[in-house]
Design an enzyme around this catalytic site. Sequence first.
Site, PDB file in Angstrom:
ATOM      1  N   CYS A  35       4.770   1.594   2.072  1.00 19.57           N
ATOM      2  CA  CYS A  35       4.145   1.010   0.877  1.00 19.57           C
ATOM      3  C   CYS A  35       4.942  -0.151   0.307  1.00 19.57           C
ATOM      4  O   CYS A  35       4.530  -0.747  -0.691  1.00 19.57           O
ATOM      5  CB  CYS A  35       3.977   2.068  -0.216  1.00 19.57           C
ATOM      6  SG  CYS A  35       3.048   3.531   0.279  1.00 19.57           S
TER       7      CYS A  35
ATOM      8  N   ARG B 179      -1.454  -4.822  -4.118  1.00 20.29           N
ATOM      9  CA  ARG B 179      -2.160  -3.872  -3.249  1.00 20.29           C
ATOM     10  C   ARG B 179      -1.932  -2.447  -3.722  1.00 20.29           C
ATOM     11  O   ARG B 179      -2.876  -1.638  -3.807  1.00 20.29           O
ATOM     12  CB  ARG B 179      -1.671  -4.049  -1.815  1.00 20.29           C
ATOM     13  CG  ARG B 179      -2.069  -2.943  -0.837  1.00 20.29           C
ATOM     14  CD  ARG B 179      -1.355  -3.165   0.495  1.00 20.29           C
ATOM     15  NE  ARG B 179      -1.590  -2.077   1.420  1.00 20.29           N
ATOM     16  CZ  ARG B 179      -0.869  -0.961   1.465  1.00 20.29           C
ATOM     17  NH1 ARG B 179       0.120  -0.775   0.604  1.00 20.29           N
ATOM     18  NH2 ARG B 179      -1.135  -0.027   2.351  1.00 20.29           N
TER      19      ARG B 179
END
Length: 274
Positions: free
Chosen positions: A145, A186
């Site tokens: 991530c 994101r």
Amino acid sequence: MKDYLVLISCICFLVFLIPGRFRRYFALGGWASIVGYLFLELPYYFSINNFMYPAIAFLSLPFLYITAKYLLRDDPRVMQISMIAAVAFLIYAPFGYIPALGNWLIAAVADQTSAALAAVGYPVTFQAWNLMERNGLQTEIILACTGIQSIAIMLGVAWGVQSTLKQKIAGFFVVFPTIYILNIVRNVFVITAYTEQWFPYLPEIAGNGEFGYESFFWAHNVMAELGALVLLVILAYALFTIVPGLGTLADSLYRLYRGEIEQVVRPNAGKTER
């Protein structure tokens, strides 16, 4: 086994950086380990209804065959793309294999993602140092991530070919801040879409039996993946303008792989210039 393959690939590509008569074999070992890892990950990809990486896994087989064929010939084009992979691993390895560095990056991204979520009106609470909760739904920030893989790949592209110091510095400032900042965006999008249940659609396709997973699937596995792909294409184009040698390499690799595939698909067709 999967983690060992990643480690083997990393070691092989790092050894490939050392000049020597056997370096092509280490490059081959690096590529083969990556392909093996992709196939061992297939059950996981299918469990989360992610079909992009399985497609990449199957496409990697002809890529591996052609790459191996030309690596054994010391072809400069596949040696160059192997150099790009080696530089990418050199950048990724400290974060991937030194827990203190990897955890530091995860914590930094988690804190910045949390701050961004609060700024847009969707605050979260931390249940652990990298585990966020909102509306009873939890999201864990892991190394994937942080965007470090994409950063390493694109810096490998920028730095893996012969270029000036000025071009390398320009490539860094195009790649690193762009990917890092957009990766925070994101994360904010995915966490908000999941915890607010924006996309609870088509559970027969997107569901895995876990409550609310459909929204995560559409936000993370579809929209964010497609957005990342578009971003990488745009960044690659920007790098081509900064490092002209990249465009030449990309064109020669395209001709090489296309020509090899055409020889299989249309064996009677005229040979493509490679």
